[in-house]
Design an enzyme around this catalytic site. Structure first.
Site, PDB file in Angstrom:
ATOM      1  N   TRP A  10       0.926  -1.183   0.073  1.00  0.00           N
ATOM      2  CA  TRP A  10       0.013  -0.030   0.061  1.00  0.00           C
ATOM      3  C   TRP A  10       0.844   1.308   0.164  1.00  0.00           C
ATOM      4  CZ3 TRP A  10      -0.259   3.921   3.286  1.00  0.00           C
ATOM      5  CH2 TRP A  10      -1.538   4.843   3.206  1.00  0.00           C
ATOM      6  N   HIS A  11       1.944   1.241   0.777  1.00  0.00           N
ATOM      7  CA  HIS A  11       2.894   2.239   0.928  1.00  0.00           C
ATOM      8  C   HIS A  11       3.676   2.727  -0.484  1.00  0.00           C
ATOM      9  CE1 HIS A  11       2.251   1.982   4.836  1.00  0.00           C
ATOM     10  NE2 HIS A  11       2.645   2.938   5.195  1.00  0.00           N
ATOM     11  N   GLY A  12       3.748   1.866  -1.459  1.00  0.00           N
ATOM     12  CA  GLY A  12       4.609   2.230  -2.630  1.00  0.00           C
ATOM     13  C   GLY A  12       4.592   1.225  -3.417  1.00  0.00           C
ATOM     14  N   PHE A  64       2.277   8.640  -0.741  1.00  0.00           N
ATOM     15  CA  PHE A  64       1.530   7.253  -0.928  1.00  0.00           C
ATOM     16  C   PHE A  64      -0.110   7.717  -1.131  1.00  0.00           C
ATOM     17  CE2 PHE A  64       4.964   7.117   2.475  1.00  0.00           C
ATOM     18  CZ  PHE A  64       5.737   6.250   1.637  1.00  0.00           C
TER      19      PHE A  64
END
Length: 484
Positions: A325-327, A484
């Protein structure tokens, strides 16, 4: 528009005055003002992405109404799938398209069948990971019959685009935030004053702690091969406080700003660096995302029920998804996997639900066992943040190798980093304030209970002076989680 910018310093009072002194008699008008202000706030970065958030909003608005009307199970599943597909599809295209394409090309090259692909120059819309998760929570809760769909488009648009938490959270649940747009709001001086205190503390975290830590962390991480192990460890430590001050600072400003308008947002950080194990850390860090994954993925997968192997599987799924999800970078996935590895021993010993209360509750200081538990958890967290900060896996591994060398035991040369010692003193003072205020919603929440007004205002002035003296007021540095 950045919270720590002159633009926002003008924007916020104008919206506040219109909201409470011009449109205070009409709830509908207040909600409409929030929508217009939020779209202005978001469009300040790039107006082209306003259509994207409007499209996502309209899809979930229509899907919600149709879900409420339908009793057919198959049709309701199809409607939910439509909402999830649109939201995840938009997120996947803008955030992960090039990542998957590059890895697809690498896989074929590894198999001896090199192929040529064309990546796209995609600009990542600010906050897309946050507002897509927020709208998905609405569709899922309506599907589960936990929430009735709204037919008020203005209120729903205000819920999705609410400017204080639009671009970096907290990721609010529809069950908490959406009903507040239908409640008549009365100005509450105490709530607004508390909001101002939280905004002030958030600005301190961002401008004094995070931005100064960023200066040193960026230099050390970018030139890691030039430094010894102790300096690299210092760089990792600076990034540890940078990301906490930056992200929790944003959350404090967002929650405080919401209070100015009569809204209650969930607490997103609960002093996570005072955690005694990794399970407690993840109950206290980015709470809105952790609980989102828990409620919408972890529990449906079986949660902590079933065999140990199923529990371990579920933990890895959640942490790997959190990393992803963060990247779009393998470093984030490894960061998530590393935290899963940290978590597993706690789970296997059945200790993942202990430490539900703040550390040293009812005491001034932790005992020796609590202290070393916090220190150990903090050290593990510092090491995992290296993967989060590194540009790629080679960078992370080389950085770690540099730390764990004989140079780790050298005395750091502060002469090459003027101001680093001062910053460490500021961090120590910051931790002391956070420790004293760890039972509250934010670090300086307790100031309001100081009986002498002169003392309270002296402390406010002191914080403002520190922001002016030590804060980087000449350059507005974006918040880390905008990417993000």
């Amino acid at each position: 528009m950045l919270f720590n910018s002159l633009d926002f310093a003008v924007f916020l009072p104008v919206v506040f005055v219109l909201y409470w002194f011009v449109l205070d008699k009409s709830l509908k008008s207040q909600n409409l003002l929030i929508v217009m202000s939020s779209y202005l706030f978001y469009g300040w970065w790039d107006w082209r992405f306003l259509g994207l958030i409007a499209f996502s909003t309209l899809v979930d608005y229509v899907v919600g109404i149709q879900l409420d009307k339908s009793e057919d199970g198959l049709r309701r599943k199809a409607l939910l799938l439509l909402s999830l597909s649109v939201n995840i599809g938009l997120l996947g295209f803008f955030k992960y398209y090039n990542f998957f394409l590059d890895n697809f090309e690498d896989a074929f090259t590894l198999l001896g069948m090199p192929i040529q692909t064309n990546t796209l120059n995609i600009i990542l819309p600010v906050g897309i990971s946050f507002y897509t998760f927020q709208t998905m929570s609405y569709s899922i809760d309506v599907y589960r019959r936990k929430l009735k769909a709204t037919t008020d488009l203005v209120a729903f648009m205000a819920f999705v685009s609410f400017f204080p938490q639009l671009v970096a959270g907290p990721i609010e649940r529809a069950t908490n935030l959406l009903p507040q747009f239908f409640e008549k709001r009365q100005f509450d001086y105490q709530q607004a004053a508390d909001g101002m205190r939280q905004i002030l503390w958030g600005l301190f975290k961002k401008m004094v702690i995070a931005d100064n830590c960023a200066e040193f962390a960026n230099i050390i991480f970018s030139n890691y091969s030039d430094y010894g192990g102790i300096t690299l460890l210092l760089g990792a430590l600076f990034f540890t406080f940078q990301i906490y001050g930056d992200f929790s600072g944003y959350s404090d400003i967002a929650i405080g700003t919401s209070r100015l308008f009569g809204f209650r947002l969930m607490q997103n950080f609960a002093f996570p660096y005072f955690s005694r194990d990794v399970a407690e850390f993840w109950r206290r860090w980015h709470i809105s995302l952790s609980t989102w994954f828990r409620d919408y993925i972890y529990i449906p997968l079986g949660g902590s029920k079933g065999s140990k192997s199923i529990q371990i599987r579920n933990v890895f799924i959640i942490f790997l998804l959190s990393g992803f999800w963060h990247g779009a970078n393998w470093t984030y996935i490894v960061w998530g996997g590393l935290n899963a590895i940290y978590f597993i021993p706690v789970l296997l010993r059945g200790k993942n639900r202990q430490h539900l209360e703040p550390v040293a509750l009812g005491k001034k200081w932790p005992n020796s066992r609590e202290f070393f538990a916090m220190l150990g958890t903090f050290c593990l967290t510092v090491l995992s943040w290296i993967f989060f900060r590194a540009e790629n896996m080679n960078h992370a591994i080389s950085y770690l190798a540099g730390i764990f060398s004989y140079t780790l035991f050298e005395i750091p040369d502060f002469s090459i980093f003027p101001g680093a010692m001062t910053l460490l003193v500021l961090i120590a003072g910051f931790l002391a304030v956070e420790w004293r205020g760890r039972l509250g919603q934010f670090g300086i929440a307790g100031i309001q209970f100081i009986p002498r007004k002169a003392t309270r205002w002296s402390l406010y002035v002191l914080i403002i002076l520190m922001i002016d003296i030590f804060g980087n007021t000449s350059e507005q540095i974006e918040f880390i989680y905008f990417q993000f």
